[in-house]
Each structure stands twice: as C-alpha cells, then as structure tokens.
Design a protein around this motif. Structure first.
Motif, PDB file in Angstrom:
ATOM      1  N   LEU A 198     156.906  44.342  -3.285  1.00 23.07           N
ATOM      2  CA  LEU A 198     156.193  43.084  -3.110  1.00 23.07           C
ATOM      3  C   LEU A 198     156.745  42.040  -4.067  1.00 23.07           C
ATOM      4  N   GLU A 199     156.309  40.798  -3.919  1.00 19.85           N
ATOM      5  CA  GLU A 199     156.676  39.736  -4.849  1.00 19.85           C
ATOM      6  C   GLU A 199     155.561  39.561  -5.876  1.00 19.85           C
ATOM      7  N   TRP A 200     155.894  39.068  -7.067  1.00 22.74           N
ATOM      8  CA  TRP A 200     154.893  38.909  -8.122  1.00 22.74           C
ATOM      9  C   TRP A 200     154.012  37.686  -7.903  1.00 22.74           C
ATOM     10  N   ASP A 201     154.482  36.724  -7.093  1.00 18.70           N
ATOM     11  CA  ASP A 201     153.729  35.474  -6.948  1.00 18.70           C
ATOM     12  C   ASP A 201     152.464  35.662  -6.110  1.00 18.70           C
ATOM     13  N   ASP A 202     151.634  34.609  -6.048  1.00 12.25           N
ATOM     14  CA  ASP A 202     150.346  34.656  -5.351  1.00 12.25           C
ATOM     15  C   ASP A 202     149.520  35.837  -5.846  1.00 12.25           C
ATOM     16  N   GLY A 203     149.330  35.883  -7.155  1.00 12.82           N
ATOM     17  CA  GLY A 203     148.649  37.018  -7.755  1.00 12.82           C
ATOM     18  C   GLY A 203     147.444  36.640  -8.596  1.00 12.82           C
ATOM     19  N   LEU A 204     147.117  37.501  -9.545  1.00  8.18           N
ATOM     20  CA  LEU A 204     145.900  37.370 -10.333  1.00  8.18           C
ATOM     21  C   LEU A 204     145.796  36.042 -11.072  1.00  8.18           C
ATOM     22  N   SER A 205     146.867  35.637 -11.742  1.00  8.80           N
ATOM     23  CA  SER A 205     146.814  34.389 -12.511  1.00  8.80           C
ATOM     24  C   SER A 205     146.564  33.183 -11.608  1.00  8.80           C
ATOM     25  N   ASP A 206     147.106  33.243 -10.389  1.00  8.14           N
ATOM     26  CA  ASP A 206     146.930  32.139  -9.450  1.00  8.14           C
ATOM     27  C   ASP A 206     145.482  32.043  -8.979  1.00  8.14           C
TER      28      ASP A 206
ATOM     29  N   ASN B 225     142.437  31.612  -3.300  1.00 10.55           N
ATOM     30  CA  ASN B 225     141.191  32.361  -3.165  1.00 10.55           C
ATOM     31  C   ASN B 225     141.457  33.866  -3.190  1.00 10.55           C
ATOM     32  N   LYS B 226     140.403  34.639  -3.195  1.00 11.77           N
ATOM     33  CA  LYS B 226     140.512  36.096  -3.312  1.00 11.77           C
ATOM     34  C   LYS B 226     141.348  36.707  -2.190  1.00 11.77           C
ATOM     35  N   GLU B 227     141.133  36.251  -0.976  1.00  9.26           N
ATOM     36  CA  GLU B 227     141.838  36.818   0.175  1.00  9.26           C
ATOM     37  C   GLU B 227     143.351  36.623   0.082  1.00  9.26           C
ATOM     38  N   ARG B 228     143.779  35.521  -0.513  1.00  9.96           N
ATOM     39  CA  ARG B 228     145.222  35.227  -0.613  1.00  9.96           C
ATOM     40  C   ARG B 228     145.941  36.127  -1.619  1.00  9.96           C
ATOM     41  N   VAL B 229     145.238  36.612  -2.628  1.00  7.67           N
ATOM     42  CA  VAL B 229     145.924  37.375  -3.683  1.00  7.67           C
ATOM     43  C   VAL B 229     145.889  38.889  -3.458  1.00  7.67           C
ATOM     44  N   ILE B 230     145.059  39.343  -2.529  1.00 13.39           N
ATOM     45  CA  ILE B 230     145.018  40.778  -2.224  1.00 13.39           C
ATOM     46  C   ILE B 230     146.051  41.078  -1.152  1.00 13.39           C
ATOM     47  N   LYS B 231     147.003  41.963  -1.500  1.00 17.03           N
ATOM     48  CA  LYS B 231     148.119  42.259  -0.600  1.00 17.03           C
ATOM     49  C   LYS B 231     148.071  43.712  -0.137  1.00 17.03           C
ATOM     50  N   ARG B 232     148.480  43.921   1.089  1.00 17.73           N
ATOM     51  CA  ARG B 232     148.573  45.278   1.623  1.00 17.73           C
ATOM     52  C   ARG B 232     149.800  45.966   1.031  1.00 17.73           C
ATOM     53  N   SER B 233     149.652  47.213   0.685  1.00 16.21           N
ATOM     54  CA  SER B 233     150.815  47.982   0.222  1.00 16.21           C
ATOM     55  C   SER B 233     151.359  48.775   1.411  1.00 16.21           C
TER      56      SER B 233
ATOM     57  N   VAL C 248     146.910  45.788  -3.232  1.00 16.95           N
ATOM     58  CA  VAL C 248     147.473  45.461  -4.547  1.00 16.95           C
ATOM     59  C   VAL C 248     147.256  43.985  -4.865  1.00 16.95           C
ATOM     60  N   VAL C 249     146.957  43.705  -6.140  1.00 19.79           N
ATOM     61  CA  VAL C 249     146.962  42.339  -6.649  1.00 19.79           C
ATOM     62  C   VAL C 249     148.060  42.267  -7.701  1.00 19.79           C
ATOM     63  N   THR C 250     149.095  41.474  -7.436  1.00 22.49           N
ATOM     64  CA  THR C 250     150.198  41.346  -8.390  1.00 22.49           C
ATOM     65  C   THR C 250     149.795  40.380  -9.509  1.00 22.49           C
ATOM     66  N   ARG C 251     150.676  40.197 -10.487  1.00 20.71           N
ATOM     67  CA  ARG C 251     150.311  39.419 -11.686  1.00 20.71           C
ATOM     68  C   ARG C 251     150.226  37.911 -11.440  1.00 20.71           C
ATOM     69  N   GLY C 252     151.035  37.392 -10.517  1.00 21.01           N
ATOM     70  CA  GLY C 252     151.076  35.950 -10.275  1.00 21.01           C
ATOM     71  C   GLY C 252     151.995  35.239 -11.256  1.00 21.01           C
ATOM     72  N   GLN C 253     151.943  33.908 -11.233  1.00 20.91           N
ATOM     73  CA  GLN C 253     152.745  33.084 -12.150  1.00 20.91           C
ATOM     74  C   GLN C 253     152.376  33.411 -13.597  1.00 20.91           C
ATOM     75  N   ILE C 254     153.354  33.400 -14.493  1.00 17.28           N
ATOM     76  CA  ILE C 254     153.062  33.657 -15.911  1.00 17.28           C
ATOM     77  C   ILE C 254     152.356  32.431 -16.487  1.00 17.28           C
ATOM     78  N   PRO C 255     151.079  32.589 -16.870  1.00 14.53           N
ATOM     79  CA  PRO C 255     150.323  31.442 -17.368  1.00 14.53           C
ATOM     80  C   PRO C 255     150.505  31.254 -18.875  1.00 14.53           C
ATOM     81  N   PRO C 256     150.199  30.086 -19.406  1.00 21.45           N
ATOM     82  CA  PRO C 256     150.321  29.874 -20.860  1.00 21.45           C
ATOM     83  C   PRO C 256     149.162  30.499 -21.638  1.00 21.45           C
ATOM     84  N   ASN C 257     148.084  30.879 -20.915  1.00 23.53           N
ATOM     85  CA  ASN C 257     146.868  31.332 -21.592  1.00 23.53           C
ATOM     86  C   ASN C 257     146.222  32.540 -20.902  1.00 23.53           C
ATOM     87  N   PRO C 258     146.916  33.667 -20.797  1.00 21.05           N
ATOM     88  CA  PRO C 258     146.363  34.819 -20.065  1.00 21.05           C
ATOM     89  C   PRO C 258     145.006  35.285 -20.589  1.00 21.05           C
ATOM     90  N   SER C 259     144.840  35.370 -21.894  1.00 19.81           N
ATOM     91  CA  SER C 259     143.569  35.856 -22.457  1.00 19.81           C
ATOM     92  C   SER C 259     142.416  34.940 -22.086  1.00 19.81           C
TER      93      SER C 259
END
Length: 199
Positions: free
Chosen positions: A56-64, A71-79, A86-97
C-alpha cells in the motif's frame, strides 16, 4: 484481553528496529485468517512503514484524518488479506504527539473499536517519543516487543517504568528473533525415554 476495557491492543517497544511492525502485521494476519475482523493502525507518524507489508501507499492515513483533511472512511484501506483492514501513517506531520492528544484520535479509536472485533495499533518506540504512552492510555491491552541480543534488561525496565508513570499497564513482552543455541537442540535429541522405573 479478557479483562480489558476494550478490544484495542497496542504493540510498542523500547527502541527502533526490534520488529514491532513485523509482530503487529503477522499477528493481525493470523487473527484475521480465523475470521476475526481486524483493523491494523500504523501510529508511527514519523517513521512508520507498515504500508510496505501490504503493498500500500503511506499517504491518506492516520495523520491526514487527525489533522482533519480526510474522514474515517478515506483512511481505512483494504489489505490483501480477508478480514484485515489497514490505516497507514499518512503525511509526516510536524506535531504527531499533539495530534494523538486531540479528541479526534480518541473518537476515532472509539468508533473503529465498534466496527471491528480487534484493533491493533503499532506505535513508535516509547524511549524515543511520548506517542506510545498517549496511545496506551486508550488501549485495553498493551504489549512490548523486545529483540534478542539487542534490547537490554535495563532498557526494558526503563520502558516499562515510563509506561507505568503514564498509567499504562504492560500485560506482557514478546521476545522477537530468539536464536536457538546448538547445545539446546543437541540436548533435546539426546534425551532418552525409558519405561524402566529402576533407572
């Protein structure tokens, strides 16, 4: 997980490169193959690479989702495994915590825990960042992974203390990449069974 407050399992560890993602993905796949509906979340928004295990690709994930972009439906991906999403990480944000501390993350976990039989969250190492402590406060069950020949007892003690200070109870440790010693195998084959009670 019998006495857990919910069906959310966090898998963390003291340091990077110990096999947390390997354990998380394999455990998720094994459980999904028994017919249980599983959601696997990559909560390491800094360096997560869980997507590679499923092509899968990392984009469109949790951080997004947490930043309000999707929305929730967009970030949940079929494996490629039945019953496993699966929910991937998404874009690397400046403030994950900060994103994890936002009410949106708790609401997301509450929602997916109702939609799935089991939710597994793969986290960053607890000795590097505070993310795992934040996530652990929402998980019903928390486990640590330790790698044979890499993690010291001291590291595990410090990691467990850090979780404890955050109110997270570690239920157990998975020892990964344990190597069998030649002597252990040899002694097994030399073991003799005997029906003679005089011996």
């Amino acid at each position: 997980m019998l006495e857990a407050k919910n069906n959310v399992l966090m898998i963390s560890g003291p340091a990077p490169e110990i096999g947390k993602t390997f354990i998380s993905t394999n455990f998720a796949a094994v459980v999904a193959k028994t017919g249980v509906r599983v959601l696997l979340i990559d909560a390491d928004m800094r360096k997560g690479y869980l997507q590679k295990q499923f092509a899968l690709e990392w984009d469109d994930g949790l951080s997004d989702f947490l930043s309000g972009k999707l929305n929730k439906e967009r970030v949940i991906k079929r494996s490629n495994i039945d019953n496993l999403d699966v929910v991937t990480r998404g874009q690397i944000p400046p403030n994950p915590s900060e994103l994890l501390m936002h009410i949106r993350f708790k609401q997301f976990i509450d929602q997916v825990s109702q939609d799935y039989d089991l939710v597994i969250i793969d986290t960053p190492p607890v000795l590097a960042v505070t993310d795992a402590c934040i996530i652990g406060s929402l998980a019903g069950t928390s486990m640590m992974v330790a790698r044979f020949g890499k993690n010291t007892v001291k590291e595990l003690e410090v990691a467990r203390r850090r979780f404890s200070q955050a109110g997270v109870d570690i239920k157990g440790i998975v020892f990964n990449a344990v190597e069998k010693k030649a002597s252990t195998v040899q002694s097994y084959y030399n073991y003799e069974y005997s029906n003679d009670t005089n011996k």
